[in-house]
Design an enzyme around this catalytic site. Sequence first.
Site, PDB file in Angstrom:
ATOM      1  N   CYS A 298      38.107  46.492  38.692  1.00 24.76           N
ATOM      2  CA  CYS A 298      37.046  45.650  38.110  1.00 24.76           C
ATOM      3  C   CYS A 298      35.641  46.113  38.509  1.00 24.76           C
ATOM      4  O   CYS A 298      34.773  46.293  37.649  1.00 24.76           O
ATOM      5  CB  CYS A 298      37.280  44.197  38.490  1.00 24.76           C
ATOM      6  SG  CYS A 298      37.111  43.818  40.258  1.00 24.76           S
ATOM      7  N   HIS A 346      36.604  39.363  41.940  1.00 29.68           N
ATOM      8  CA  HIS A 346      36.708  39.955  40.598  1.00 29.68           C
ATOM      9  C   HIS A 346      35.359  39.886  39.901  1.00 29.68           C
ATOM     10  O   HIS A 346      34.540  38.999  40.165  1.00 29.68           O
ATOM     11  CB  HIS A 346      37.760  39.218  39.767  1.00 29.68           C
ATOM     12  CG  HIS A 346      38.110  39.926  38.490  1.00 29.68           C
ATOM     13  ND1 HIS A 346      38.939  41.025  38.445  1.00 29.68           N
ATOM     14  CD2 HIS A 346      37.713  39.712  37.197  1.00 29.68           C
ATOM     15  CE1 HIS A 346      39.057  41.448  37.200  1.00 29.68           C
ATOM     16  NE2 HIS A 346      38.314  40.676  36.425  1.00 29.68           N
ATOM     17  N   HIS A 358      36.295  43.476  31.010  1.00 29.88           N
ATOM     18  CA  HIS A 358      36.661  43.657  32.419  1.00 29.88           C
ATOM     19  C   HIS A 358      37.978  44.415  32.528  1.00 29.88           C
ATOM     20  O   HIS A 358      38.726  44.549  31.557  1.00 29.88           O
ATOM     21  CB  HIS A 358      36.743  42.312  33.141  1.00 29.88           C
ATOM     22  CG  HIS A 358      37.928  41.459  32.745  1.00 29.88           C
ATOM     23  ND1 HIS A 358      38.628  40.690  33.640  1.00 29.88           N
ATOM     24  CD2 HIS A 358      38.539  41.253  31.538  1.00 29.88           C
ATOM     25  CE1 HIS A 358      39.591  40.041  33.021  1.00 29.88           C
ATOM     26  NE2 HIS A 358      39.563  40.362  31.750  1.00 29.88           N
TER      27      HIS A 358
END
Length: 383
Positions: A298, A346, A358
């Site tokens: 990420c 994240h 993402h």
Amino acid sequence: MAPHRRSRPPSPMGIRTPAIATAALTSVALLSQTANASPSEEPRPSLEEVEKKVGDLYRQAETASEKYNAAKEKTTKQKKRVDTLLDDVARRTEKLNDAREELGTFAAAQYRTGAAAPDTASLLLADNPQDYFDQTQLMDRLTSRQKQSVDDYVTQQTATTERRQEASESLETLTRTQNSLKTSKADVQRKLATARDLLSKLTTEEKARLAAIERQKQEEAQRRADELARQQAADAERRRQEAAQGTGTSTGSGSTSGTSGSGSAAYTAKADKALAFARAQIGKPYVWGASGPGSYDCSGLTQAAWKAAGVTLPRTTWDQVKVGTTVSVNSAQPGDLVFFYDDISHVGIYIGDGMMIHAPKPGAYVREESIYYMPVHSVVRPA
């Protein structure tokens, strides 16, 4: 007359005690069954428990991945530092040897003339030359050239000792960081292996039900994204009307306003470049610790996207969240970074209308998704 016979007491296992005999036989049967049975197995978890456990494991693995990324970045920097220090120590050691050699030449000359050879020899062997000078009168018996040689020797020895100590400490720090790197890597691998094992034990029916749960989660996240898009559009329209009537000021908030929080078009131009890069990565696999070009985690994706726009971001989510200006979710603009979970493990890049690009998790690919697929922590405008 027949002899008197006493009756014998009934045998515990005899036919005269059927209840006791039946209980005994039942106990034997139960013991036999227990002896032949396989060891008891743990109760099978429900599908909901598996879904929650797998989700938690993926989250934990992502947190461990960010720790790995941080340790890897530190290792790279520390290794460069150690290499620089060791090169410097080597150069200083060479200069120290030259100074020692020149002092040795003077010592030999003094020995031939019978003047102070033992003093100079003692200097060469001294652990701390400056302390040695404080205790002797050697400097009074040296020529100006010899004094300069002694000064050079003392300077080089002190500097070399300090550099060696610094290099030694840096090596110890590097070793600790490398151990942390190995620990984080093993932690990621262990959690992912556990998740794979749990999923592998699901039946075909359970996998279908799990997919249905995932679809419901996606649909709810999309519904909330649509609500955000409508709210942002309404806010933008209200600002346009206020501006047209001369009753309001541009705040730079809202995904369709076309301005950054600083009130310039520069952010929009950079954000467009970052988003163009991110879109080009859609479909590439998530791989923990990866920062491109073939795969990403990420924070590796967001770092690479903004690098394409000429903005340097740190490697980890924990550092990226500190770079830029924090804005509300309703004020999010395309290009902003959206961080998730309480531990900020994240991150995705906002594309507008409640959506982001993402790198989701192991086994998935870079994709567009609602920002409400996960609990939002904060939104940061990085430039």
